[in-house]
Design a protein around this motif. Structure first.
Motif, short mmCIF file in Angstrom:
data_model
loop_
_atom_site.label_atom_id
_atom_site.label_comp_id
_atom_site.label_asym_id
_atom_site.label_seq_id
_atom_site.Cartn_x
_atom_site.Cartn_y
_atom_site.Cartn_z
N ASP A 128 0.83 -1.21 0.00
CA ASP A 128 0.00 0.00 0.00
C ASP A 128 0.87 1.26 0.00
OD1 ASP A 128 -2.26 -1.56 0.03
OD2 ASP A 128 -2.48 -1.51 2.20
N ASP A 129 1.95 1.24 0.78
CA ASP A 129 2.85 2.40 0.79
C ASP A 129 3.50 2.63 -0.57
OD1 ASP A 129 2.23 2.75 3.43
OD2 ASP A 129 4.01 1.70 4.19
N LEU A 130 3.89 1.54 -1.23
CA LEU A 130 4.51 1.67 -2.56
C LEU A 130 3.52 2.24 -3.57
CD1 LEU A 130 6.61 -1.61 -2.92
CD2 LEU A 130 7.45 0.70 -2.62
N ASP A 131 2.26 1.83 -3.48
CA ASP A 131 1.25 2.38 -4.39
C ASP A 131 1.10 3.89 -4.21
OD1 ASP A 131 0.73 -0.04 -5.57
OD2 ASP A 131 -0.87 -0.56 -4.17
N LYS A 132 1.09 4.33 -2.97
CA LYS A 132 0.97 5.77 -2.71
C LYS A 132 2.18 6.54 -3.25
CE LYS A 132 -1.82 5.23 1.47
NZ LYS A 132 -1.87 5.40 2.94
#
Length: 516
Positions: free
Chosen positions: A171-175
């Motif tokens: 999720d952090d990488l997507d953001k």
């Protein structure tokens, strides 16, 4: 009576010397206040010391699970079999049952045995000779560390911490990817704004910018390995007539460096997604088949662990992730939400808006079963998840087909369509429809209208008369009084006029002269 006592150093078997004092359970602790008193109650018969920490760990894990280890079995056969007529006091009732089944020895476990074990533990240094206190403490500490490591390494496949960390990182990488790509498009858009409209894919956009750099290089560069021929031609044509500003080489280098970061993060994200998919299939295969690896991983991360998720009921699994909306609805007394994280499952996304609540409720019920099977079951196959998914899909199909079903005795029969039969009917043309002249004469129409007007006028007069009668009835008394007063005044005036004689103007003048 014999007593089996387990220590971190080895197994100890004690012989009870005075069984009468054991009957007084409440005062038994007084007999173990000093080592001298303890030696009068029990006596060490045999002590089997562990050779190393590995043997101690194996023995302790067997005792925790209520199993009989090989070393303990040998000791009981050698020592206790000689005194088979005596009872053996054990601290664990489950272990006593196993000893009784395998060795046919009568075992006892009661509150009296628990107090006896407590007394022996308090005076263990005085009862077991040849074992220093320092060595005993070191063995206890080493066994505690080994047992903790064993419990952590017991089931490496069931360690769901890796899933929680992986889905959080995903999720952090997507953001971060979204932020980087937006910045890259906006930054390079000042130089070549038409490229963003032609190339919609973010990764292809960054690869194209990294390979070409300045827009003037598009005419001489070959990007056929990145773009199709049609789009490549459009890009080259747009580069020649672009309205973007000119930028320096240093700016282009920084933009290319940002594109490198985006491409590297995208590649790492795909690698992390594959890792998460493999871990989910290893830890929770049925849950993965049911709702997918991403939704399953988010459910596990939200609950904290797979075991905590297995403790939740189906209603909680359905609303997991929508806690704010739930408590807001309860506070404002409105409709509660129907789904949380489970909304992103493929089965819920396939349904129409009307049936999403029903499918999410059924999917949550089946998902709760698969979670418990994955967390507490020993089988690692995904057959149960596939069966439950098939049931949900059939239910989904029934809900979608409900619109073409009819109400019958069973409620399951499909609506039957009657066989089409062509009925030939000969229709005769009506020529009256072609005439545009009125069927009735105008004079007759005018007379009818006048008659209707007269009838309406008569009805209106009748209504006015009725309304006047009603008003006269209400104001009857005051009107009569006013009429009587007016009649009296008229009578008085008439009498005065009758009494006075008619006089001419000459006579009146004479009378006035004589009077003067």
């Amino acid at each position: 009576m014999l007593v089996l006592f387990e220590t971190a150093a080895g197994y100890a078997i004690f012989k009870v010397l005075n069984e009468k004092k054991l009957q007084e359970v409440d005062s038994l602790w007084k007999e173990f206040e000093t080592p001298e008193k303890a030696n009068k109650i029990v006596k060490l018969k045999h002590f089997e010391k562990f050779q190393d920490t590995t043997e101690a760990l194996a023995a302790s894990t067997a005792l925790v699970e209520g199993k009989l280890s090989k070393n303990l079995k040998k000791i009981l056969k050698k020592i206790v079999a000689k005194d088979a007529h005596e009872q053996l006091a054990v601290a664990d009732a489950k272990l006593g049952g196993v000893i009784k089944d395998k060795l046919n020895l009568s075992c006892i476990h009661s509150p009296m045995v628990t107090e006896l074990m407590r007394g022996i533990r308090s005076q263990i240094e005085g009862l077991i000779t040849g074992l220093p206190s320092r060595e005993m403490a070191a063995m206890c500490l080493g066994l505690a560390h080994s047992l903790s490591r064993y419990k952590l390494k017991f089931s490496p496949d069931k360690v769901d911490t890796m899933i929680i960390q992986a889905i959080s990182l995903l999720d952090d990488l997507d953001k971060e990817l979204n932020n980087y790509i937006m910045r890259c498009r906006e930054w390079y858009g000042w130089h070549f704004p038409e490229l963003g409209k032609i190339i919609t894919d973010n990764l292809t956009y960054c690869k194209c910018v990294r390979k070409v750099g300045d827009r003037t290089n598009f005419a001489s560069s070959d990007v056929s390995d990145i773009l199709p021929e049609e789009i490549e031609e459009d890009v080259k044509a747009a580069a020649e007539i672009s309205m973007g500003t000119e930028v320096s080489e240093e700016d282009i280098n920084n933009i290319i460096h940002l594109c490198d970061q985006v491409i590297e993060i995208s590649e790492y994200r795909t690698q992390l997604y594959d890792y998460l998919k493999n871990r989910m299939m290893a830890i929770a295969p049925n849950l993965t088949v049911m709702v997918g690896e991403l939704v399953g991983a988010r459910l596990i991360a939200h609950a904290g662990s797979l075991l905590n998720l297995a403790k939740h009921p189906a209603s909680t699994v359905q609303l997991l992730g929508a806690e704010k909306a739930l408590f807001r609805a309860l506070k404002t007394k409105r409709d509660t939400p129907k789904f949380g994280l489970i909304y992103h499952a493929s089965l819920v996304g396939q349904t129409n808006t009307k049936n999403k609540g029903k499918i999410s409720r059924m999917l949550a019920a089946k998902t709760a079963l698969t979670i418990r099977y994955d967390a507490l079951g020993e089988n690692t196959s995904a057959e149960m998840g596939a069966e439950n998914r098939l049931k949900v899909e059939t239910r989904l199909r029934l809900l979608e087909e409900r619109g073409i079903r009819r109400i019958s005795g069973t409620g399951k029969a499909l609506a039957r369509t009657d066989k089409y039969q062509n009925k030939s009917e000969v229709k005769i043309f009506d020529p009256s429809g072609d005439s545009t002249l009125p069927a009735v004469s105008k004079k007759r129409k005018i007379q009818e209208v006048e008659d209707q007007d007269t009838e309406v006028a008569v009805k209106a007069k009748k209504l006015k008369a009725e309304m006047k009668e009603e008003t006269t009835v209400e104001d009857d008394e005051p009107v009569k009084k006013k009429k009587k007063k007016k009649d009296k005044e008229k009578q008085v005036e008439e009498e005065v006029l009758n009494e006075e004689p008619p006089t001419s103007p000459t006579v009146e003048v004479r009378q006035n002269c004589t009077a003067t």
